[in-house]
Design an enzyme around this catalytic site. Structure first.
Site, PDB file in Angstrom:
ATOM      1  N   LYS A  51      74.773 128.548 -70.253  1.00  0.00           N
ATOM      2  CA  LYS A  51      74.061 127.288 -70.009  1.00  0.00           C
ATOM      3  C   LYS A  51      73.550 127.243 -68.575  1.00  0.00           C
ATOM      4  O   LYS A  51      72.435 126.803 -68.299  1.00  0.00           O
ATOM      5  CB  LYS A  51      74.986 126.088 -70.261  1.00  0.00           C
ATOM      6  CG  LYS A  51      75.218 125.795 -71.736  1.00  0.00           C
ATOM      7  CD  LYS A  51      76.336 124.776 -71.965  1.00  0.00           C
ATOM      8  CE  LYS A  51      76.614 124.579 -73.443  1.00  0.00           C
ATOM      9  NZ  LYS A  51      77.810 123.789 -73.730  1.00  0.00           N
ATOM     10  N   GLN A  95      82.643 120.424 -71.152  1.00  0.00           N
ATOM     11  CA  GLN A  95      82.747 121.497 -72.146  1.00  0.00           C
ATOM     12  C   GLN A  95      84.019 121.332 -72.970  1.00  0.00           C
ATOM     13  O   GLN A  95      85.104 121.098 -72.421  1.00  0.00           O
ATOM     14  CB  GLN A  95      82.727 122.866 -71.442  1.00  0.00           C
ATOM     15  CG  GLN A  95      82.682 124.048 -72.372  1.00  0.00           C
ATOM     16  CD  GLN A  95      81.375 124.171 -73.167  1.00  0.00           C
ATOM     17  OE1 GLN A  95      80.334 123.666 -72.752  1.00  0.00           O
ATOM     18  NE2 GLN A  95      81.433 124.822 -74.303  1.00  0.00           N
ATOM     19  N   ASP A 118      75.176 115.496 -73.890  1.00  0.00           N
ATOM     20  CA  ASP A 118      75.745 116.003 -75.141  1.00  0.00           C
ATOM     21  C   ASP A 118      75.664 114.945 -76.246  1.00  0.00           C
ATOM     22  O   ASP A 118      75.962 115.244 -77.399  1.00  0.00           O
ATOM     23  CB  ASP A 118      77.236 116.341 -74.931  1.00  0.00           C
ATOM     24  CG  ASP A 118      77.522 117.820 -75.091  1.00  0.00           C
ATOM     25  OD1 ASP A 118      76.631 118.557 -75.530  1.00  0.00           O
ATOM     26  OD2 ASP A 118      78.654 118.218 -74.762  1.00  0.00           O
TER      27      ASP A 118
END
Ligand code: GUN
Length: 284
Positions: A51, A95, A118
């Site tokens: 990422k 994460q 997200d």
């Protein structure tokens, strides 16, 4: 038809890179993504470094906060609070998975919804449920983008999703509902899975079971999207679909790798750009 996510992501990258350049010219800095990586889950280490690399490729700024496995909840919440307040931070991603002593829902809900790239905070999931989404999880967005390459209008079709995760299955069921498909959400307790999947014009596998979906699960002419990314004992990578078995019966299918994966990353960048635009009141 092989649905080439790598190619779609490359097209999207061109558009998004231009947007990053324009934002940098207007506001004196590119969009900025901050990732919290807690502990050393091997999968997470790979995903996060990818990422970060991709963020730079798109012309964005990216910072990874590597935090110790044993960090206290208070320290994580303090860091998130700092990032929430910082006007130079556009996107915050925690994460997953988190170490067992941290409650993922509590940590995620500490992220300001406007920076939740997200789309996993209660507020953003609620907005999606209500049909007024702002930031939506990246993998479901990537799947919808791929579906559009198959058919511009999917209204009225039967969509069957295998897997009910908060990250993929559930939000995707809402996006597909808003796109006027008839959605069936299957999961590990579903009886006679193939009875459901055989009805699918659109079949999405997002359950984390290598090669679960075989040709007997698939209606001839269906579009099959494979979200799975499973590392097998021999080190090879496999999706949730048995590609070689299904490719002859499906009208269209995504490969693994280079199907959904690159789209997920592209939409993370897209969400971060959107968050920056929203912060500057630039809603185009
Ligand atoms: N772990 C695996 N995939 C993801 C993702 O898309 N977002 C987050 N936050 N964690 C993940």
């Amino acid at each position: 038809m092989i649905l080439d996510g790598k190619n779609y992501a490359a097209e999207l990258k061109d558009v998004l890179t231009r947007q990053c350049t324009a934002l940098k010219e207007t506001h004196g800095r590119p969009p900025s993504l901050h990732v919290l990586l807690i502990g050393s889950n091997p999968g997470s280490l790979v995903y996060v470094s990818m990422k970060q690399k991709r963020a730079y490729d798109f012309g964005m700024q990216s910072t990874v906060h590597r935090l110790d496995e044993t960090i206290s909840k208070e320290s994580v919440l303090n860091l998130i609070d700092e990032l929430n307040q910082n006007k130079e931070v556009d996107g915050i991603l925690v994460q997953l998975p988190l170490p067992a002593h941290l409650d993922a829902n509590e940590i995620i809900d500490a992220v300001c919804p406007e920076k939740d790239v997200d789309g996993l905070t209660s507020i953003n999931l609620g907005r999606l449920l209500r049909g007024t989404p702002s930031l939506v999880s990246c993998t479901p967005l990537g799947c919808m983008h791929i579906l559009k390459q198959w058919r511009s209008d999917i209204s009225g079709l039967n969509a069957v999703i295998v897997g009910r995760s908060t990250l993929v299955g559930k939000p995707l069921s809402l996006l597909l509902t808003h796109a006027n498909t008839t959605v069936t959400l299957c999961h590990s307790k579903t009886h006679d899975l193939e009875i459901h999947t055989k009805q699918a014009d659109i079949l999405i596998a997002a359950c984390g079971s290598p090669k679960l979906i075989r040709k007997e699960h698939v209606k001839p002419g269906a579009c099959v999207i494979d979200v799975g990314m499973n590392r097998l004992t021999d080190g090879s990578l496999s999706g949730d679909v048995d590609f070689d078995d299904v490719v002859h019966i499906a009208d269209a299918i995504t490969p693994v790798p280079f199907g959904v994966g690159p789209m997920t990353v592209a939409y993370l960048m897209s969400n971060t750009i959107q968050a920056m635009k929203n912060a500057y009141g630039n809603l185009d």
